[in-house]
Scaffold this active site. Sequence first.
Site, PDB file in Angstrom:
ATOM      1  N   ASP A  94     -27.539 -15.136  -5.267  1.00 10.46           N
ATOM      2  CA  ASP A  94     -26.435 -14.267  -4.890  1.00 10.46           C
ATOM      3  C   ASP A  94     -25.919 -13.477  -6.083  1.00 10.46           C
ATOM      4  OD1 ASP A  94     -25.488 -16.776  -5.865  1.00 10.46           O
ATOM      5  OD2 ASP A  94     -23.481 -16.321  -5.120  1.00 10.46           O
ATOM      6  N   GLU A 159     -23.575 -19.232  -5.694  1.00  6.10           N
ATOM      7  CA  GLU A 159     -23.062 -19.547  -7.022  1.00  6.10           C
ATOM      8  C   GLU A 159     -21.823 -18.728  -7.357  1.00  6.10           C
ATOM      9  OE1 GLU A 159     -22.497 -19.382 -11.358  1.00  6.10           O
ATOM     10  OE2 GLU A 159     -22.935 -17.716 -10.001  1.00  6.10           O
TER      11      GLU A 159
END
Length: 409
Positions: A94, A159
């Site tokens: 991400d 994350e």
Amino acid sequence: MPHRIISALDARRDVVIELQRELTSRPALGPESGGEGERAKADWLLDHLRAIGVTDIEQINAPDPRVPCGHRPNIIARVPGVSPRTVWVLAHMDVVPPGDSALWDGDPWTLRVDGDVLYGRGVEDNQQAIVSGLLVARELLEQGVTPPLSLGLAFVADEETGNARGMAHVAAVRPDLFGPDDLIVVPDFGDSDGTMIEVAEKSMLWLRIAVTGKQCHASTPDEGVNSLAGAAALILRIRHLNERFPDADPLFNPATSTFVPTKKEANVPNVNTVPGSDVFYVDCRVLPRYDLDEVVAALRGLADEVEREHGVSIAITQVLREQAAPPTSPDAEVVTRLRTAIKDVYGVTARPAGIGGGTVAAIVRRMGLSAAVWSKLVPNAHVPNEATRVSCNIGDAKVIATMLFEGGK
């Protein structure tokens, strides 16, 4: 160490560019950032892993009804070595939103190439790590080389927005994934010369401070209780937390704990009204030796003083709380072996250090395992015109490859 692996990596500039181009074109934004998650990027990575010959692949999907596919994907891939003992590259798929597009020199989701520099959202944070891991896997399989240790690639979700559906989920459902003798590298922090190996992180505490007074007309301030004045008084007192928690640790920069007032919410829309409600936030990065409960209690004591002096009431809410994980020993094998590989590849001497930010290494360390956070970066995560260097993508791949072959037990 087979020199042909290193030589082959030197010739992979075009591969780096193509990998970065494909990854950048697939925005992996969490729903908190208005995105649909990592599924499109994960699907491309799965196809690529299979195309280069990786057969040991599994997915660990974390349920998330907020995204179209209903889950957040986490990819685990392995290239077997002589030993099942594994060198892991732990990266996240991400990214953060690009922000104001006017600050970018081009489309954030379209890779731009300028010599050794590549521009695009996510190219450094954390696609450089993904690309470096993929380069090593490709060379091993293409050349039919079996290293002494196995290579593991863990590409996780979420994350940037808390890890609950990323590494934290993986650790919860697969605590057996990493062996006690595995070498876990997290290429998600570093400096421009590659000399910093992060082995410890400060505790993180974000606090919301709500100050309540009584709203009134500004021409008759004595008829109200000014919440802004109360908030200002507390903001000025926050510096006293540095006196309450004064210890310094040279492993970190800055070496002390930090307590920083940051965000301020709007109160009244007009000048001639005394506000009755003010809200601000404090970002605390605290040395691991201190308990966060002690920090909250100390701030509560300062708030009590302000309440008595200004007639306001103050509520403190914990927005984020991460007590620091146990640090990795600077003498742990993952650190010493990484230092040797960095010296071999980049010709520099790396040093253990601590940081105030957080990485997925903290989750690994809470599992009782050692992890080293390292990469040679620009660095420029989260900024407009985010950039990475082709040479760093390749150089970091060489470091990972070197760890697979040199200094094994």
